[in-house]
Design an enzyme around this catalytic site. Structure first.
Site, PDB file in Angstrom:
ATOM      1  N   GLY A 283       0.919  -1.227   0.159  1.00 26.39           N
ATOM      2  CA  GLY A 283      -0.010  -0.089   0.001  1.00 26.39           C
ATOM      3  C   GLY A 283       0.909   1.230  -0.003  1.00 26.39           C
ATOM      4  N   ASN A 284       2.028   1.131   0.696  1.00 22.62           N
ATOM      5  CA  ASN A 284       2.767   2.301   0.819  1.00 22.62           C
ATOM      6  C   ASN A 284       3.598   2.482  -0.340  1.00 22.62           C
ATOM      7  OD1 ASN A 284       2.571   3.567   3.674  1.00 22.62           O
ATOM      8  ND2 ASN A 284       3.016   1.259   4.264  1.00 22.62           N
TER       9      ASN A 284
ATOM     10  N   LYS B 223      -1.314  -1.307  13.513  1.00 20.43           N
ATOM     11  CA  LYS B 223      -1.249  -1.169  11.892  1.00 20.43           C
ATOM     12  C   LYS B 223      -1.075   0.249  11.694  1.00 20.43           C
ATOM     13  CE  LYS B 223      -1.981  -2.186   7.588  1.00 20.43           C
ATOM     14  NZ  LYS B 223      -0.820  -2.762   6.952  1.00 20.43           N
TER      15      LYS B 223
ATOM     16  N   LYS C 179      -2.121  -6.990   4.823  1.00 17.47           N
ATOM     17  CA  LYS C 179      -2.228  -7.692   3.637  1.00 17.47           C
ATOM     18  C   LYS C 179      -1.199  -8.753   3.393  1.00 17.47           C
ATOM     19  CE  LYS C 179       0.919  -5.891   1.018  1.00 17.47           C
ATOM     20  NZ  LYS C 179       2.072  -5.278   2.220  1.00 17.47           N
TER      21      LYS C 179
ATOM     22  N   LYS D 189       5.642  -8.574   7.236  1.00 14.15           N
ATOM     23  CA  LYS D 189       6.166  -9.207   6.079  1.00 14.15           C
ATOM     24  C   LYS D 189       6.933 -10.360   6.430  1.00 14.15           C
ATOM     25  CE  LYS D 189       6.412  -4.892   3.385  1.00 14.15           C
ATOM     26  NZ  LYS D 189       4.752  -4.760   3.365  1.00 14.15           N
TER      27      LYS D 189
HETATM   28  P1  ADP Z   1       3.985  -1.892   2.315  1.00 17.35           P
HETATM   29  O1  ADP Z   1       3.108  -0.820   2.237  1.00 17.35           O
HETATM   30  O2  ADP Z   1       4.795  -2.312   1.245  1.00 17.35           O
HETATM   31  O3  ADP Z   1       3.482  -2.847   3.282  1.00 17.35           O
HETATM   32  P2  ADP Z   1       5.386  -0.745   4.933  1.00 17.35           P
HETATM   33  O4  ADP Z   1       5.572   0.662   4.858  1.00 17.35           O
HETATM   34  O5  ADP Z   1       4.156  -1.446   5.605  1.00 17.35           O
HETATM   35  O6  ADP Z   1       5.110  -1.115   2.991  1.00 17.35           O
HETATM   36  O7  ADP Z   1       6.629  -1.632   4.869  1.00 17.35           O
HETATM   37  C1  ADP Z   1       7.815  -1.558   4.323  1.00 17.35           C
HETATM   38  C2  ADP Z   1       8.809  -0.427   4.872  1.00 17.35           C
HETATM   39  O8  ADP Z   1       9.208  -0.761   6.133  1.00 17.35           O
HETATM   40  C3  ADP Z   1       9.965  -0.147   4.121  1.00 17.35           C
HETATM   41  O9  ADP Z   1       9.622   0.683   3.099  1.00 17.35           O
HETATM   42  C4  ADP Z   1      10.955   0.580   5.240  1.00 17.35           C
HETATM   43  O10 ADP Z   1      10.628   1.857   5.369  1.00 17.35           O
HETATM   44  C5  ADP Z   1      10.405  -0.144   6.507  1.00 17.35           C
HETATM   45  N1  ADP Z   1      11.300  -0.735   7.234  1.00 17.35           N
HETATM   46  C6  ADP Z   1      11.233  -1.213   8.673  1.00 17.35           C
HETATM   47  N2  ADP Z   1      12.198  -1.980   9.188  1.00 17.35           N
HETATM   48  C7  ADP Z   1      12.950  -2.602   7.597  1.00 17.35           C
HETATM   49  C8  ADP Z   1      14.048  -3.449   7.602  1.00 17.35           C
HETATM   50  N3  ADP Z   1      14.485  -4.186   8.493  1.00 17.35           N
HETATM   51  N4  ADP Z   1      14.278  -3.691   6.305  1.00 17.35           N
HETATM   52  C9  ADP Z   1      13.638  -2.866   5.162  1.00 17.35           C
HETATM   53  N5  ADP Z   1      12.716  -2.146   5.539  1.00 17.35           N
HETATM   54  C10 ADP Z   1      12.234  -1.912   6.831  1.00 17.35           C
HETATM   55 MG    MG Z   2       2.666  -2.669   5.077  1.00 17.56          MG
END
Ligand code: ADP
Ligand code: MG
Length: 322
Positions: free
Chosen positions: A17-18, A135, A220, A282
């Site tokens: 989503g981000n 969340k 998701k 994730k």
């Molecule tokens: P999405 O919308 O794709 O689910 P999120 O913002 O929920 O994205 O999660 C991805 C983000 O998590 C990355 O863009 C980064 O800013 C952050 N992040 C936090 N910890 C980590 C990590 N250990 N390695 C990589 N990214 C990380």
């Molecule tokens: Mg996310």
């Protein structure tokens, strides 16, 4: 090696989503269409090969903006509860994706269909997440703005991965994807399926099988893992805003992960490298998927699906060999 050898027959792809609604963007319709078109370009080679493809997507930034819009307009228009907002966001995001994916196919003279299924996902009403919202949804705020919103709207606000303050909501675990067999049927028929958007509309199931929406946003990534396991899909791609998962993320000694085993990622997760609300879910999803029979998880940038499948980029998390 030809692309066909790199791409499995069946694939599930979760789109962040981000990643589709980046921090710096205003989220205008034009920007969203552009990102959908870029996504379609990135996924086109997979769609053209005829790979059985199920796509899920996030909705965090979009659903947060909906809530804010409702909050601002609440004197004039009745605000809607979160389950209805999730359903709206599923429709809106999937519409843009579906159109962009089909447009990309048509530009190549390919008649393949892209079908969007509105998805409800059952959660446990006793899930501890309802007592502990993690969340993040919607805009990033300064700490001061966050305090003001919390006082006015009663929102829970929390700092998100060093990027600012955000509204956080309960994110219960997905238990059952409603109409999962229909997702399989449509995917089998050759259409690309978009389902489980925003983690699915969270519902609880009552005595006689009736369902009722609840105020939460399911992650998701966890819905995608469950869906993949139930469908027996062995390869999962999580497309997000970073090209690799890192340890010591955002610190001077950050190190990007290239290829790791399930046991290795479990150990790193236990060390606290992956925060709740962003990378944590994730990694939880990856672990759940691999424990449930998955073979490989790839996590990387939205634009790099094909290089990732070729093993040229992304973080590859592999099931432990038996
Ligand atoms: P999405 O919308 O794709 O689910 P999120 O913002 O929920 O994205 O999660 C991805 C983000 O998590 C990355 O863009 C980064 O800013 C952050 N992040 C936090 N910890 C980590 C990590 N250990 N390695 C990589 N990214 C990380
Ligand atoms: Mg996310």
């Amino acid at each position: 090696m030809s692309l066909r050898e790199d791409i499995p027959d069946r694939l599930i792809i979760a789109i962040g989503g981000n990643a589709m609604h980046p921090e710096g963007s205003r989220g205008s319709a034009q920007e969203q269409k552009q990102i959908a078109a870029d996504t379609a370009r990135s996924l086109l080679p997979v769609m053209e090969l005829g790979t059985e493809l199920v796509i899920t997507h996030g909705n965090g930034p979009v659903v947060g903006k909906m809530l804010l819009r409702h909050a601002i307009a609440r004197g004039r228009v009745e605000p809607m509860p979160l389950d209805i907002c999730v359903a709206h966001s599923q429709g809106g995001i999937a519409y843009l994706l579906m159109q962009a994916l089909e447009n990309a196919l048509r530009a190549k003279g390919n008649p393949r269909h892209v079908v969007c299924l509105l998805t409800q996902v059952e959660v446990d009403p006793r899930d501890p997440a309802f007592q502990n919202p993690t969340k993040p949804i919607g805009y990033f705020y300064t700490e001061e703005e966050a305090r003001a919103l919390s006082a006015e709207m009663g929102w829970n606000m929390r700092e998100d991965s060093g990027r600012g303050w955000r509204h956080v909501v309960p994110s219960p675990a997905p238990k059952h994807i409603v109409d999962i067999s229909l997702i399989q049927t449509v995917a089998n028929s050759g259409s690309v399926v978009i389902a489980g958007g925003g983690g699915g509309v969270p519902v609880v199931r009552e005595g006689m099988g009736q369902r009722r929406g609840v105020e939460a946003v399911i992650d998701k990534d966890r819905t995608t893992a469950l869906m993949a396991n139930v469908l027996g899909i062995k390869d999962m791609i999580i497309l997000t805003a970073v090209s690799r998962v890192a340890i010591n993320y955002g610190k001077p000694d950050q190190r990007n992960l290239d290829r790791v085993s399930l046991s290795e990622i479990r150990r790193l997760h236990a060390e606290g490298h992956f925060p709740p609300g962003s990378m944590g879910p994730k990694i939880d999803a990856a672990i759940q998927f691999l424990e449930g029979g998955g073979r490989r998880v790839m996590i990387g940038r939205l634009e790099e699906a094909i290089p990732m499948l070729r093993g040229e980029t992304g973080t590859h998390i592999m099931a432990d060999s038996p």
